[in-house]
Scaffold this active site. Structure first.
Site, PDB file in Angstrom:
ATOM      1  N   GLU A   1     -75.305 -21.393  -5.278  1.00  0.00           N
ATOM      2  CA  GLU A   1     -75.828 -20.760  -4.067  1.00  0.00           C
ATOM      3  C   GLU A   1     -76.564 -19.473  -4.434  1.00  0.00           C
ATOM      4  O   GLU A   1     -76.162 -18.738  -5.340  1.00  0.00           O
ATOM      5  CB  GLU A   1     -74.652 -20.444  -3.136  1.00  0.00           C
ATOM      6  CG  GLU A   1     -75.032 -19.761  -1.843  1.00  0.00           C
ATOM      7  CD  GLU A   1     -73.806 -19.350  -1.023  1.00  0.00           C
ATOM      8  OE1 GLU A   1     -73.939 -19.225   0.202  1.00  0.00           O
ATOM      9  OE2 GLU A   1     -72.722 -19.145  -1.624  1.00  0.00           O
TER      10      GLU A   1
ATOM     11  N   LYS B   1     -77.541 -23.958   5.401  1.00  0.00           N
ATOM     12  CA  LYS B   1     -76.093 -23.757   5.483  1.00  0.00           C
ATOM     13  C   LYS B   1     -75.635 -23.641   6.931  1.00  0.00           C
ATOM     14  O   LYS B   1     -76.139 -22.829   7.710  1.00  0.00           O
ATOM     15  CB  LYS B   1     -75.728 -22.489   4.708  1.00  0.00           C
ATOM     16  CG  LYS B   1     -74.242 -22.172   4.629  1.00  0.00           C
ATOM     17  CD  LYS B   1     -74.038 -20.898   3.813  1.00  0.00           C
ATOM     18  CE  LYS B   1     -72.570 -20.532   3.656  1.00  0.00           C
ATOM     19  NZ  LYS B   1     -72.409 -19.289   2.875  1.00  0.00           N
TER      20      LYS B   1
ATOM     21  N   CYS C   1     -71.274 -23.652  -0.074  1.00  0.00           N
ATOM     22  CA  CYS C   1     -70.150 -22.722  -0.143  1.00  0.00           C
ATOM     23  C   CYS C   1     -69.156 -22.885   1.006  1.00  0.00           C
ATOM     24  O   CYS C   1     -68.370 -23.823   1.030  1.00  0.00           O
ATOM     25  CB  CYS C   1     -70.688 -21.297  -0.237  1.00  0.00           C
ATOM     26  SG  CYS C   1     -69.516 -20.112  -0.969  1.00  0.00           S
TER      27      CYS C   1
END
Length: 275
Positions: free
Chosen positions: A50, A117, A151
């Site tokens: 990331e 995300k 994540c």
């Protein structure tokens, strides 16, 4: 159930991201990749952590985040073309007066896909600076369907629930060493509950906010067993050839997915990309 008889070779790069220094990161990664492929065969998918160009600097307005991906996307496309594979990692991109944490997938032919995300890290106030993605996406490489996550997405099993629409889950992260046990545990849990291969890619080193990262980059099979894991606190590229005929055979013998609960995701667009 989809018939799967192919393999996919995946490589994941665990490295120490230079804080707020994209050029240094491009140079470091270019060298690591060159050294790896001088001694190893080709791959189909090469994964980076990331925010691989800057570190997790979501609150820094002085850091460039071009809406078109800028130098980061250009570099991804160049590496993809050079090594004839998909190269993927997340960067911050300007969007609607904020940013999005965009997981780019650059193909060797110049095509680009992306996933933004969905789950923003509240403890780090990511929601104050970053806009959440709205689409759950599935990408396809050589007939293998892949779910991309970034994540914090890993903590939310409903978002990643396999509706028999993917064979491989990948998650790229800046996951702190202080919560490393959770990272290790959830990667295995997602593999087992979704009957899917899982690749988790994390960074190492201490970032500009003095947050330490110990790695834990792993390639995991559909039973939750580690096929390969990078050494803690070391820069390393790991790789594995994933055999999806084994996944097919396992699901035929143990078809737990047939007993899954029906559900729907509110306020979410479902998108698939076939390449």
């Amino acid at each position: 159930m989809q018939t799967i008889n192919s393999t996919l070779t995946v490589a994941a790069i665990q490295y120490d991201i230079r804080w707020l220094d994209p050029q240094a990161n491009f140079e470091q990664l270019t060298q690591l990749i060159s050294e790896h492929f001088a001694n190893h065969s080709a791959v189909d998918l090469l994964l980076l952590p990331e925010t691989f160009t800057t570190g997790f600097c979501i609150n820094r307005d002085d850091v460039q985040a071009p809406a078109n991906g800028g130098q980061a996307l250009a570099w991804l496309k160049n590496i993809a073309k050079q090594y004839n594979c998909v190269v993927a990692g997340s960067v911050l991109v300007s969007h609607n007066h904020k940013k999005v944490n965009r997981f780019y997938w650059a193909h060797a032919n110049g095509q680009v896909d992306y996933y933004d995300k969905r789950h923003l890290f509240r403890l780090g106030n990511e929601q104050d600076h970053v806009e959440a993605g709205t689409a759950r996406k599935i990408f396809t490489i050589n007939g293998i369907k892949i779910l991309p996550l970034v994540c914090y997405d890993l903590r939310f099993p409903v978002w990643s629930r396999n509706r028999q629409d993917y064979d491989l889950m990948v998650n790229v992260a800046n996951w702190p060493a202080a919560r490393r046990h959770i990272w290790d545990t959830l990667l295995k849990a997602r593999a087992m509950e979704n009957q899917s291969y899982v690749v988790g890619v994390n960074r190492v080193g201490t970032d500009g906010l003095n947050i330490a990262h110990s790695g834990g980059t792993s390639i995991i099979d559909f039973c939750g067993e580690n096929l390969i894991t990078a050494q803690d606190n070391q820069q390393q590229i790991i790789r594995a050839e994933l055999d999806f005929s084994k996944l097919k055979q396992f699901k035929e013998k143990f078809p737990a997915f047939l007993d899954a609960d029906d559900f729907s995701l509110a306020h979410c667009e479902q998108v698939s990309h076939h390449t």
